[in-house]
Design a protein around this motif. Structure first.
Motif, mmCIF file in Angstrom:
data_model
loop_
_atom_site.group_PDB
_atom_site.id
_atom_site.type_symbol
_atom_site.label_atom_id
_atom_site.label_comp_id
_atom_site.label_asym_id
_atom_site.label_seq_id
_atom_site.Cartn_x
_atom_site.Cartn_y
_atom_site.Cartn_z
ATOM 1 N N ILE A 126 -2.049 3.598 -9.092
ATOM 2 C CA ILE A 126 -0.823 3.254 -8.239
ATOM 3 C C ILE A 126 -0.844 1.656 -8.476
ATOM 4 N N SER A 127 0.238 1.144 -8.053
ATOM 5 C CA SER A 127 0.737 -0.033 -8.282
ATOM 6 C C SER A 127 0.659 -0.929 -7.120
ATOM 7 N N VAL A 128 0.082 -2.024 -7.080
ATOM 8 C CA VAL A 128 0.190 -2.869 -5.784
ATOM 9 C C VAL A 128 0.486 -4.360 -6.394
ATOM 10 N N TYR A 129 1.498 -4.614 -5.754
ATOM 11 C CA TYR A 129 2.215 -5.959 -6.565
ATOM 12 C C TYR A 129 2.245 -5.953 -7.951
ATOM 13 N N LEU A 133 -4.000 0.011 -10.141
ATOM 14 C CA LEU A 133 -5.162 0.485 -9.611
ATOM 15 C C LEU A 133 -5.369 2.045 -9.153
ATOM 16 N N PRO A 134 -6.723 2.143 -9.264
ATOM 17 C CA PRO A 134 -6.973 3.669 -9.088
ATOM 18 C C PRO A 134 -6.699 3.879 -7.655
ATOM 19 N N SER A 135 -6.132 5.197 -7.233
ATOM 20 C CA SER A 135 -5.886 5.610 -5.896
ATOM 21 C C SER A 135 -7.217 4.960 -5.025
ATOM 22 N N TRP A 136 -8.298 5.546 -5.521
ATOM 23 C CA TRP A 136 -9.458 5.371 -4.775
ATOM 24 C C TRP A 136 -10.678 5.002 -5.742
#
Length: 257
Positions: A126-129, A133-136
């Protein structure tokens, strides 16, 4: 008259075609009744097909819902399963989980997030800003004797829409969460999924990350909430801890990417 089956010319008063043996309707009433019978059969067949398709669609929806639920909780269930082996030889726990535990993350900065011995992370990205990142991710920590000491689970999907966590309408009143309360009751008060869960011997710590917009001044206020409870009794050990989050999560800044 003409036979409707073989198209041969036949006498008007016959009921069976002498050429192809087809039954004939020699008056309008019989023809009408025959058409109604055929129409009725078509309606029944069509109804059965529609019913079958509706049942098939319902089954597919149920299967997809179950699959989505299982997939979304995969990391937590894995952490929970391994945590049952805390205090024991961790190799058996890693093997029984049927997951690949490695010594470092594919995401360099996550290796600095916390102390750990091995980890297992989601294949989904996933993308955060703007940061991948991995989802978890699941971190496992061993003590100096080589025994499994703690298991930490991070759900980065909580940060996907906003780095401050989950949006709430107002500030959560953590004073309602007190020692001796059931964890299920605390969950209802908080009303959202935890961002981090840490399993240790007989103790589980849940950390929540949320924000809300102040209706009076329009400011965004962000908080962490930590609740610690006994893993055997599911009873809260101490009052909930509330921390204000006034800064960007440093490890998620995109420098170096």
């Amino acid at each position: 008259m003409i036979c409707s089956e073989c198209k041969s010319e036949i006498p008007e008063d016959v009921k069976v075609c002498p050429n192809c043996s087809a039954e004939l309707c020699n008056n309008k009433k019989e023809k009408s009744e025959k058409r109604k019978r055929k129409s009725g059969k078509k309606v029944k067949v069509r109804g059965r097909i529609i019913a079958f398709l509706l049942i098939l669609f319902s089954v597919i929806v149920i299967v997809l819902t179950i699959f989505a639920s299982v997939s979304s909780n995969q990391g937590y269930r894995r952490a929970q399963k391994i945590a049952k082996k805390i205090g024991e030889n961790p190799e058996k726990a890693y093997t029984s989980s049927k997951a690949d535990f490695v010594s470092s993350s594919d995401y360099d900065f996550l290796n600095e997030l916390t102390d750990f011995t091995v980890l297992n992370e989601s294949d989904n990205r996933i993308s955060v800003y703007g940061v991948g990142l991995p989802s978890w991710i699941v971190f496992c920590n061993e003590d100096s004797f080589g025994k499994l000491e703690s298991v930490s689970y991070f759900d980065f999907r909580i940060l996907k829409n906003n780095i401050n966590g989950i949006k709430q309408k107002s500030r959560i009143d953590v004073s309602q969460i007190s020692t001796g309360m059931k964890m299920s009751e605390a969950d209802k008060i908080i009303g959202m999924k935890p961002y981090q869960i840490v399993f240790s011997e007989n103790i589980i710590s849940k950390k929540y990350k949320y924000y809300y917009k102040d209706k009076q001044n329009g400011n965004i206020n962000a908080y962490y909430i930590t609740v610690i409870f006994n893993s055997e009794t599911n009873i809260v050990n101490s009052p909930a801890i509330e921390e204000k989050n006034d800064f960007m999560f440093d490890i998620l800044k995109p420098e170096g990417f």
